[in-house]
Each structure stands twice: as structure tokens, then as C-alpha cells.
Design an enzyme around this catalytic site. Structure first.
Site, PDB file in Angstrom:
ATOM      1  N   VAL A   1       1.407   2.906   8.267  1.00 49.76           N
ATOM      2  CA  VAL A   1       2.738   3.181   8.804  1.00 49.76           C
ATOM      3  C   VAL A   1       3.525   3.845   7.680  1.00 49.76           C
ATOM      4  O   VAL A   1       3.713   3.245   6.626  1.00 49.76           O
ATOM      5  CB  VAL A   1       3.427   1.883   9.269  1.00 49.76           C
ATOM      6  CG1 VAL A   1       4.837   2.163   9.772  1.00 49.76           C
ATOM      7  CG2 VAL A   1       2.598   1.201  10.364  1.00 49.76           C
TER       8      VAL A   1
ATOM      9  N   GLY B   1      -4.130   3.150   1.680  1.00 53.23           N
ATOM     10  CA  GLY B   1      -4.339   2.360   2.890  1.00 53.23           C
ATOM     11  C   GLY B   1      -3.101   2.155   3.737  1.00 53.23           C
ATOM     12  O   GLY B   1      -3.150   1.448   4.740  1.00 53.23           O
TER      13      GLY B   1
ATOM     14  N   HIS C   1       3.852  -6.744   2.090  1.00 57.16           N
ATOM     15  CA  HIS C   1       3.290  -7.898   2.779  1.00 57.16           C
ATOM     16  C   HIS C   1       3.522  -9.116   1.902  1.00 57.16           C
ATOM     17  O   HIS C   1       3.286  -9.068   0.690  1.00 57.16           O
ATOM     18  CB  HIS C   1       1.782  -7.724   2.970  1.00 57.16           C
ATOM     19  CG  HIS C   1       1.413  -6.601   3.867  1.00 57.16           C
ATOM     20  ND1 HIS C   1       1.100  -6.786   5.199  1.00 57.16           N
ATOM     21  CD2 HIS C   1       1.308  -5.268   3.632  1.00 57.16           C
ATOM     22  CE1 HIS C   1       0.812  -5.618   5.735  1.00 57.16           C
ATOM     23  NE2 HIS C   1       0.931  -4.676   4.804  1.00 57.16           N
TER      24      HIS C   1
ATOM     25  N   HIS D   1       6.213   4.100   6.202  1.00 54.37           N
ATOM     26  CA  HIS D   1       7.499   3.481   5.876  1.00 54.37           C
ATOM     27  C   HIS D   1       7.170   2.387   4.868  1.00 54.37           C
ATOM     28  O   HIS D   1       6.385   1.483   5.174  1.00 54.37           O
ATOM     29  CB  HIS D   1       8.118   2.900   7.152  1.00 54.37           C
ATOM     30  CG  HIS D   1       9.505   2.368   6.999  1.00 54.37           C
ATOM     31  ND1 HIS D   1      10.312   2.155   8.087  1.00 54.37           N
ATOM     32  CD2 HIS D   1      10.229   2.001   5.924  1.00 54.37           C
ATOM     33  CE1 HIS D   1      11.486   1.679   7.688  1.00 54.37           C
ATOM     34  NE2 HIS D   1      11.448   1.561   6.364  1.00 54.37           N
TER      35      HIS D   1
ATOM     36  N   HIS E   1       6.643  -0.770   2.875  1.00 54.58           N
ATOM     37  CA  HIS E   1       6.740  -2.173   3.275  1.00 54.58           C
ATOM     38  C   HIS E   1       5.859  -3.021   2.370  1.00 54.58           C
ATOM     39  O   HIS E   1       4.844  -2.566   1.853  1.00 54.58           O
ATOM     40  CB  HIS E   1       6.371  -2.388   4.747  1.00 54.58           C
ATOM     41  CG  HIS E   1       5.002  -1.923   5.127  1.00 54.58           C
ATOM     42  ND1 HIS E   1       4.674  -0.591   5.280  1.00 54.58           N
ATOM     43  CD2 HIS E   1       3.865  -2.618   5.380  1.00 54.58           C
ATOM     44  CE1 HIS E   1       3.401  -0.484   5.636  1.00 54.58           C
ATOM     45  NE2 HIS E   1       2.887  -1.698   5.685  1.00 54.58           N
TER      46      HIS E   1
ATOM     47  N   GLN F   1       0.887  -1.165   0.000  1.00 50.00           N
ATOM     48  CA  GLN F   1       0.000   0.000   0.000  1.00 50.00           C
ATOM     49  C   GLN F   1       0.925   1.214   0.000  1.00 50.00           C
ATOM     50  O   GLN F   1       1.497   1.575   1.020  1.00 50.00           O
ATOM     51  CB  GLN F   1      -0.921  -0.044   1.221  1.00 50.00           C
ATOM     52  CG  GLN F   1      -1.924  -1.183   1.085  1.00 50.00           C
ATOM     53  CD  GLN F   1      -2.171  -1.908   2.378  1.00 50.00           C
ATOM     54  OE1 GLN F   1      -1.250  -2.264   3.086  1.00 50.00           O
ATOM     55  NE2 GLN F   1      -3.438  -2.143   2.682  1.00 50.00           N
TER      56      GLN F   1
END
Length: 176
Positions: free
Chosen positions: A93, A90, A99, A95, A97, A84
Site C-alpha cells: 500500500v 515489500g 506495523h 502510504h 505505515h 516496509q
């Protein structure tokens, strides 16, 4: 000595099971499926476009390598890889990343309804930024999640145990 890892302002060193020159991977606080992990660049930037070419290359190689190991370790048939990229998408955080979610034809809670994993992932992200509290002794933020949610957050001990287990599959492959 292993350097401290921060996911935005969250100290996640004990959750890490893989490290490369510019990225690392951690186990998830509230996995959507068993083996749900995150791959994160070491430099804290909010958007994918903020990474330089070397960081982006390392991140993508890490996603590929971690994904293939996670798929094997968790006996998956495939992976859902999601990012995201920005608040409007969405991301809670700030930073970058990714999933990585191991997926199975049988025994997967999203089998036969694959697109339902995306709202679950969005819900997973949405609660993080609003559920923070500060730990004065450490000076870093730690995640606190509402107890009313269906998936309860795992304890630090549970996450450390999974990270320790996963490290055994990466011991010879760290530092790309």
C-alpha cells in the site's frame, strides 16, 4: 464530527482507535498476532522520507504511545515494530505505515523463532494491493483477500468492535 481517514485509497475510519494531530492507528484486517495494529500518517505519502519533521515526530510519538498501550492491553512482553519503506521492501500500500505486533515469551506463534515473523509480515503485505476491488457507492477501495489464504480477513464488524474496545484505552490521550 470525526473526519474521514484514508489509508491510501482505503476508507478506514471505522477501524481507527487512536488519532493524533498528524497520525492515527487502526486495527488490522488480517492480524498476524492478536493486537497487530498499524500506525499511519494522516497525509498520504509513499515513503518515510516524504514526511516533514513535524509529521515524522508525531508519527514516532504515536508509535511509541500506541505500542506501549497495545503491549499492556494484550499482555505482551515486547513489540515488533516494522515498516516496509517502499515497494522493493515489500510495501504494497503506497502510504507509509508501521506495523505494531505485541509479542510474548509464551503463547506467541513466533516464540523461539522470532525472525519468522518477517516473512509472515511480508506475505501479509504482498496480498493487499493485488486484492482490491472498487465499491461504486462509496467511491473508495476496500480490501478483498483471497479465501485460500490461511488467515481469513476479519469482517468490518469484527474490526469495528476491536477498534471500539481499544478506543477506551486512548480516550484521554488523543490529539498529541
Amino acid at each position: 464530527m470525526t473526519s474521514k481517514l484514508l489509508f491510501s485509497t482505503f476508507e478506514v475510519t471505522s477501524q481507527a482507535f487512536y488519532r493524533a494531530s498528524s497520525s492515527y492507528a487502526i486495527v488490522n484486517l488480517k492480524p498476524i498476532v492478536p493486537g497487530h495494529v498499524l500506525v499511519i500518517p494522516k497525509r498520504r505519502v509513499p515513503r518515510l522520507a516524504d514526511l516533514d519533521d513535524q509529521e515524522l515526530t508525531c508519527l514516532m510519538r504515536s508509535i511509541k504511545h500506541v505500542g506501549s498501550v497495545i503491549e499492556r492491553v494484550y499482555g505482551a512482553d515486547a513489540l515488533t515494530v516494522a515498516c516496509q519503506d517502499g515497494k522493493a521492501a515489500g510495501q504494497s500500500v503506497p502510504h507509509v505505515h508501521f506495523h505494531i505486533l505485541p509479542r510474548k515469551f509464551q503463547g506467541d506463534p513466533f516464540a523461539g523463532k522470532n525472525d519468522e515473523i518477517y516473512p509472515a509480515l511480508e506475505k501479509n503485505e504482498a496480498g493487499l494491493s493485488s486484492d482490491l476491488h472498487r465499491t461504486p457507492a462509496a467511491g473508495h477501495q476496500h480490501l478483498k483477500v483471497d479465501a485460500d489464504e490461511d488467515r481469513l480477513p476479519r469482517t468490518d464488524k469484527e474490526m469495528e468492535e476491536e477498534a471500539t474496545y481499544l478506543r477506551t484505552f486512548f480516550e484521554n490521550a488523543e490529539e498529541q
